[in-house]
Design an enzyme around this catalytic site. Structure first.
Site, short mmCIF file in Angstrom:
data_model
loop_
_atom_site.label_atom_id
_atom_site.label_comp_id
_atom_site.label_asym_id
_atom_site.label_seq_id
_atom_site.Cartn_x
_atom_site.Cartn_y
_atom_site.Cartn_z
N CYS A 141 0.81 -1.23 0.00
CA CYS A 141 0.00 0.00 0.00
C CYS A 141 0.85 1.28 0.00
O CYS A 141 0.33 2.35 -0.30
CB CYS A 141 -0.95 0.01 1.19
SG CYS A 141 -2.13 -1.33 1.14
N HIS A 187 -3.16 7.63 2.34
CA HIS A 187 -3.58 6.30 1.92
C HIS A 187 -5.00 6.05 2.43
O HIS A 187 -5.34 6.40 3.56
CB HIS A 187 -2.61 5.26 2.49
CG HIS A 187 -3.02 3.85 2.21
ND1 HIS A 187 -3.43 3.43 0.97
CD2 HIS A 187 -3.09 2.75 3.00
CE1 HIS A 187 -3.74 2.15 1.02
NE2 HIS A 187 -3.54 1.71 2.24
N ASN A 215 -9.95 0.31 -0.10
CA ASN A 215 -8.49 0.37 -0.08
C ASN A 215 -7.96 -0.20 -1.39
O ASN A 215 -8.03 -1.40 -1.62
CB ASN A 215 -7.97 -0.44 1.12
CG ASN A 215 -6.45 -0.44 1.23
OD1 ASN A 215 -5.75 0.01 0.32
ND2 ASN A 215 -5.95 -0.95 2.34
O1 UT7 Z 1 -3.67 -0.77 3.73
C1 UT7 Z 1 -2.73 -1.30 4.57
C2 UT7 Z 1 -3.12 -1.62 5.87
N1 UT7 Z 1 -4.45 -2.03 6.18
C3 UT7 Z 1 -5.09 -1.35 7.08
O2 UT7 Z 1 -4.67 -0.29 7.46
C4 UT7 Z 1 -6.33 -1.96 7.67
C5 UT7 Z 1 -6.30 -1.73 9.14
N2 UT7 Z 1 -7.35 -2.36 9.90
C6 UT7 Z 1 -8.65 -1.98 9.87
O3 UT7 Z 1 -9.03 -1.12 9.10
C7 UT7 Z 1 -9.57 -2.58 10.91
O4 UT7 Z 1 -8.81 -3.29 11.84
C8 UT7 Z 1 -10.65 -3.51 10.31
C9 UT7 Z 1 -11.69 -2.67 9.58
C10 UT7 Z 1 -10.05 -4.53 9.39
C11 UT7 Z 1 -11.38 -4.23 11.45
O5 UT7 Z 1 -11.93 -3.30 12.36
P1 UT7 Z 1 -11.68 -3.47 13.93
O6 UT7 Z 1 -12.44 -2.40 14.56
O7 UT7 Z 1 -10.20 -3.47 14.14
O8 UT7 Z 1 -12.33 -4.87 14.23
P2 UT7 Z 1 -11.65 -6.16 14.86
O9 UT7 Z 1 -10.76 -6.82 13.87
O10 UT7 Z 1 -11.10 -5.86 16.21
O11 UT7 Z 1 -12.92 -7.08 15.05
C12 UT7 Z 1 -13.98 -6.72 15.95
C13 UT7 Z 1 -15.13 -7.70 15.76
C14 UT7 Z 1 -14.71 -9.15 15.78
O12 UT7 Z 1 -15.71 -9.89 16.43
P3 UT7 Z 1 -15.53 -10.36 17.97
O13 UT7 Z 1 -14.29 -11.20 17.99
O14 UT7 Z 1 -15.39 -9.07 18.75
O15 UT7 Z 1 -16.79 -11.10 18.24
C15 UT7 Z 1 -14.68 -9.54 14.33
O16 UT7 Z 1 -14.91 -10.91 14.12
O17 UT7 Z 1 -15.74 -7.48 14.48
C16 UT7 Z 1 -15.82 -8.74 13.79
N3 UT7 Z 1 -15.72 -8.47 12.37
C17 UT7 Z 1 -16.80 -8.19 11.60
N4 UT7 Z 1 -18.10 -8.09 11.90
C18 UT7 Z 1 -18.93 -7.78 10.88
C19 UT7 Z 1 -14.61 -8.44 11.58
N5 UT7 Z 1 -14.94 -8.14 10.32
C20 UT7 Z 1 -16.29 -7.99 10.30
C21 UT7 Z 1 -17.22 -7.67 9.28
N6 UT7 Z 1 -18.53 -7.57 9.63
N7 UT7 Z 1 -16.85 -7.45 8.02
#
Ligand code: UT7
Length: 327
Positions: free
Chosen positions: A117, A254, A284
């Protein structure tokens, strides 16, 4: 003493036709428009059609930048393509793009730059070095991806994030000019590759499920690292140019997640009206995201001559980088 500076004389971009909305994704995996939008700021992303390759998106973005610059394409000295999703293992996508632009007869060099990225920031910096050294007069720098080809469409943690597209800038050397690239800053930390990688490849062999591999990411950890790295890169860029944050007019970051963008804007004390945001419509697009966002704010006239523009990106590797431009 005279010095050469790289000025951006044209920008361009290109997106595939097909839109994939959050509602479409909610029919594919256990997610919702509300969850995706509130956690990422994304509403939809574009997906390349079958038979539409990274080089096709890249070449069209390149054509648009060449047209915006109003130059004869045969006068370009170098083509750089930043991509993580090349058409083939080899040759480089840049070679294919050179041919698609009808420029193979010029024998100009063309090669790819891989920094995921942050790839566009790396390619821009490489181009800047070629221009400052006096080796090139005009360089076409493209960021292009078909990220959809390395997605696990059953993984709701990643399939909601990425999209396809391409953006480009045409750089021209200017002697003792005030405008252009003021500085570029690049970094890498290869100690944490397990947080963001593909699960298959070439030397390591195919992914467990076969094929070239798909994106695996520990989103939460990557998020924290991205915020930290982008903030420190912004600080480094201000210090290197001996300017205060108030002297930056535009932020073109980004487009991974609106919350990361807001964090970087806050570091600069920048109101969101001065931040290029396309993540809602593009998701992204990895190496394409900064030049896509830049092209939008240039074409609609928001960026004005003489303004200072900060670009910053973070990606797998980890890699990160920034550039400050006087427009
Ligand atoms: O481009 C290069 C780098 N990439 C990035 O910069 C991406 C960086 N990361 C992010 O943007 C975020 O971490 C995400 C959008 C990917 C995830 O958001 P988050 O607030 O960090 O969520 P999380 O991974 O901590 O997950 C929280 C909960 C989990 O459930 P439990 O374990 O709390 O029950 C996940 O399973 O959200 C769940 N979850 C979803 N729920 C509904 C993860 N993806 C989804 C989804 N829909 N698509």
């Amino acid at each position: 003493m005279s010095r050469l500076r790289a000025r951006i004389i044209g920008t361009g971009s290109h997106l595939p036709e097909k839109r994939l909305t959050n509602h479409d994704l909610a029919r594919m995996v256990d997610t919702s428009d509300e969850w995706i939008f509130s956690r990422t700021g994304i509403r939809e992303r574009r997906i390349a059609a079958e038979g539409e390759y990274t080089s096709d998106l890249a070449a069209q973005a390149g054509r648009n930048a060449i047209q915006a610059a109003g130059i004869d394409a045969a006068t370009i000295d170098l083509i750089l393509v930043a991509t993580t999703t090349p058409d083939l293992i080899f040759p480089s996508t840049a070679s294919i793009v050179q041919h698609k632009l009808g420029l193979s007869h010029t024998r100009m060099p063309a090669f790819d730059v891989q920094a995921v990225c942050a790839g566009f920031m790396h390619a821009l910096s490489v181009a800047d070095q070629f221009i400052r050294a006096g080796s090139c007069w005009r360089v076409l720098v493209i960021g292009a991806e078909t990220a959809s080809r390395i997605i696990d469409w059953n993984d709701r943690g990643t399939c909601i994030l990425f999209g396809d597209g391409a953006g480009a800038v045409l750089l021209e050397a200017e002697l003792d000019g005030e405008r252009g690239l003021l500085s570029t800053h690049l970094h890498a930390d290869g100690s944490q590759i397990d947080l963001l990688l593909t699960d298959g490849g070439i030397s390591r062999g195919p992914a467990p499920g076969g094929g070239m591999g798909v994106i695996r990411m520990q989103g939460n950890e990557v998020f924290k690292q991205a915020v930290k790295a982008m903030e420190s890169c912004v600080d480094e860029t201000l210090a290197a140019n001996q300017i205060s944050k108030e002297q930056v007019d535009w932020l073109v970051p980004h487009q991974a997640n609106i919350r990361i963008i807001q964090g970087t804007a806050k570091r600069l004390g920048m109101p969101m009206e001065r931040v290029a945001v396309t993540v809602d419509r593009h998701g992204n697009t990895s190496a394409a995201s900064v030049p896509l966002a830049l092209d939008e704010v240039v074409r609609d006239g928001r960026i004005q001559a003489g303004q200072r523009v900060m670009m910053v990106a973070f990606g797998g590797g980890f890699t990160w980088g920034s550039a400050l431009v006087r427009w």
